[in-house]
Write a protein that holds these residues in place. Sequence first.
Motif, PDB file in Angstrom:
ATOM      1  N   MET A 146       0.834  -1.203   0.000  1.00 41.66           N
ATOM      2  CA  MET A 146       0.000   0.000   0.000  1.00 41.66           C
ATOM      3  C   MET A 146       0.865   1.248   0.000  1.00 41.66           C
ATOM      4  O   MET A 146       0.603   2.206  -0.730  1.00 41.66           O
ATOM      5  CB  MET A 146      -0.934   0.014   1.212  1.00 41.66           C
ATOM      6  N   VAL A 147       1.896   1.242   0.813  1.00 43.06           N
ATOM      7  CA  VAL A 147       2.777   2.412   0.897  1.00 43.06           C
ATOM      8  C   VAL A 147       3.602   2.541  -0.378  1.00 43.06           C
ATOM      9  O   VAL A 147       3.731   3.627  -0.938  1.00 43.06           O
ATOM     10  CB  VAL A 147       3.676   2.315   2.144  1.00 43.06           C
ATOM     11  N   PHE A 192       6.748  12.347   0.950  1.00 36.53           N
ATOM     12  CA  PHE A 192       6.490  12.813   2.303  1.00 36.53           C
ATOM     13  C   PHE A 192       5.004  12.928   2.576  1.00 36.53           C
ATOM     14  O   PHE A 192       4.555  12.746   3.704  1.00 36.53           O
ATOM     15  CB  PHE A 192       7.205  14.146   2.580  1.00 36.53           C
ATOM     16  N   GLY A 193       4.231  13.210   1.536  1.00 41.05           N
ATOM     17  CA  GLY A 193       2.783  13.255   1.687  1.00 41.05           C
ATOM     18  C   GLY A 193       2.215  11.906   2.080  1.00 41.05           C
ATOM     19  O   GLY A 193       1.214  11.823   2.800  1.00 41.05           O
ATOM     20  N   VAL A 194       2.853  10.837   1.630  1.00 41.96           N
ATOM     21  CA  VAL A 194       2.400   9.492   2.000  1.00 41.96           C
ATOM     22  C   VAL A 194       2.535   9.289   3.500  1.00 41.96           C
ATOM     23  O   VAL A 194       1.683   8.681   4.140  1.00 41.96           O
ATOM     24  CB  VAL A 194       3.197   8.419   1.216  1.00 41.96           C
ATOM     25  N   PHE A 195       3.588   9.840   4.100  1.00 41.56           N
ATOM     26  CA  PHE A 195       3.758   9.721   5.548  1.00 41.56           C
ATOM     27  C   PHE A 195       2.602  10.385   6.289  1.00 41.56           C
ATOM     28  O   PHE A 195       2.138   9.880   7.296  1.00 41.56           O
ATOM     29  CB  PHE A 195       5.089  10.331   5.998  1.00 41.56           C
ATOM     30  N   ASP A 196       2.159  11.538   5.792  1.00 41.51           N
ATOM     31  CA  ASP A 196       1.020  12.204   6.426  1.00 41.51           C
ATOM     32  C   ASP A 196      -0.280  11.459   6.173  1.00 41.51           C
ATOM     33  O   ASP A 196      -1.087  11.274   7.083  1.00 41.51           O
ATOM     34  CB  ASP A 196       0.883  13.642   5.906  1.00 41.51           C
ATOM     35  N   GLU A 197      -0.464  11.033   4.935  1.00 38.46           N
ATOM     36  CA  GLU A 197      -1.710  10.367   4.553  1.00 38.46           C
ATOM     37  C   GLU A 197      -1.881   9.029   5.269  1.00 38.46           C
ATOM     38  O   GLU A 197      -2.972   8.658   5.669  1.00 38.46           O
ATOM     39  CB  GLU A 197      -1.722  10.148   3.046  1.00 38.46           C
ATOM     40  N   PHE A 198      -0.790   8.312   5.426  1.00 35.22           N
ATOM     41  CA  PHE A 198      -0.835   6.991   6.039  1.00 35.22           C
ATOM     42  C   PHE A 198      -0.079   6.977   7.368  1.00 35.22           C
ATOM     43  O   PHE A 198       0.724   6.091   7.623  1.00 35.22           O
ATOM     44  CB  PHE A 198      -0.240   5.944   5.088  1.00 35.22           C
ATOM     45  N   ARG A 199      -0.356   7.944   8.214  1.00 35.66           N
ATOM     46  CA  ARG A 199       0.355   8.069   9.488  1.00 35.66           C
ATOM     47  C   ARG A 199       0.278   6.771  10.300  1.00 35.66           C
ATOM     48  O   ARG A 199       1.279   6.276  10.798  1.00 35.66           O
ATOM     49  CB  ARG A 199      -0.213   9.240  10.280  1.00 35.66           C
ATOM     50  N   ASP A 200      -0.922   6.197  10.421  1.00 40.90           N
ATOM     51  CA  ASP A 200      -1.066   4.959  11.180  1.00 40.90           C
ATOM     52  C   ASP A 200      -0.355   3.798  10.497  1.00 40.90           C
ATOM     53  O   ASP A 200       0.205   2.925  11.162  1.00 40.90           O
ATOM     54  CB  ASP A 200      -2.544   4.607  11.400  1.00 40.90           C
ATOM     55  N   LEU A 201      -0.364   3.802   9.171  1.00 41.45           N
ATOM     56  CA  LEU A 201       0.350   2.754   8.449  1.00 41.45           C
ATOM     57  C   LEU A 201       1.843   2.844   8.721  1.00 41.45           C
ATOM     58  O   LEU A 201       2.517   1.833   8.919  1.00 41.45           O
ATOM     59  CB  LEU A 201       0.100   2.868   6.942  1.00 41.45           C
ATOM     60  N   MET A 202       2.370   4.059   8.722  1.00 35.80           N
ATOM     61  CA  MET A 202       3.799   4.242   8.977  1.00 35.80           C
ATOM     62  C   MET A 202       4.149   3.780  10.394  1.00 35.80           C
ATOM     63  O   MET A 202       5.148   3.094  10.605  1.00 35.80           O
ATOM     64  CB  MET A 202       4.210   5.702   8.799  1.00 35.80           C
ATOM     65  N   LYS A 203       3.317   4.145  11.368  1.00 34.34           N
ATOM     66  CA  LYS A 203       3.555   3.694  12.741  1.00 34.34           C
ATOM     67  C   LYS A 203       3.517   2.180  12.808  1.00 34.34           C
ATOM     68  O   LYS A 203       4.347   1.558  13.465  1.00 34.34           O
ATOM     69  CB  LYS A 203       2.494   4.270  13.683  1.00 34.34           C
TER      70      LYS A 203
END
Length: 119
Positions: free
Chosen positions: A63-64, A89-100
């Motif tokens: 997904m990421v 970097f927008g992906v990090f904001d959009e998928f904050r929970d995914l990144m965590k």
Amino acid sequence: MSQLRELQKENTRRLIMDAFCRLTVSHPDFTMQELSDAAGVSARTLYRYYPNREALFEQLLAMVTDRTVDLSADPDRWIREPGALRTNFGVFDEFRDLMKAMVLTRLVGGVKDAGYVRR
């Protein structure tokens, strides 16, 4: 009819992945039964889509990856195309929970199946 079925499948995948992210962030040692409960699907449905925790993690990475711009082949691309870096970097904001979830899963080794004991 097949378009409706595909939409239903995608919705089920999204429910499972959202629950996976929430549980990974809150308590990474969850069981697949806890995941199915959190997603609001049966355990049978969960295993039909994701036979194990590794498959969940692979889907999370996919997904990421699908949403990011590959800069590895051309490291100077981010200089020529600043939007490419912004997109990543927008992906990090959009998928904050995914990144965590990705970070925590890697750190705590949460991709092993419940009950699996490493010797």
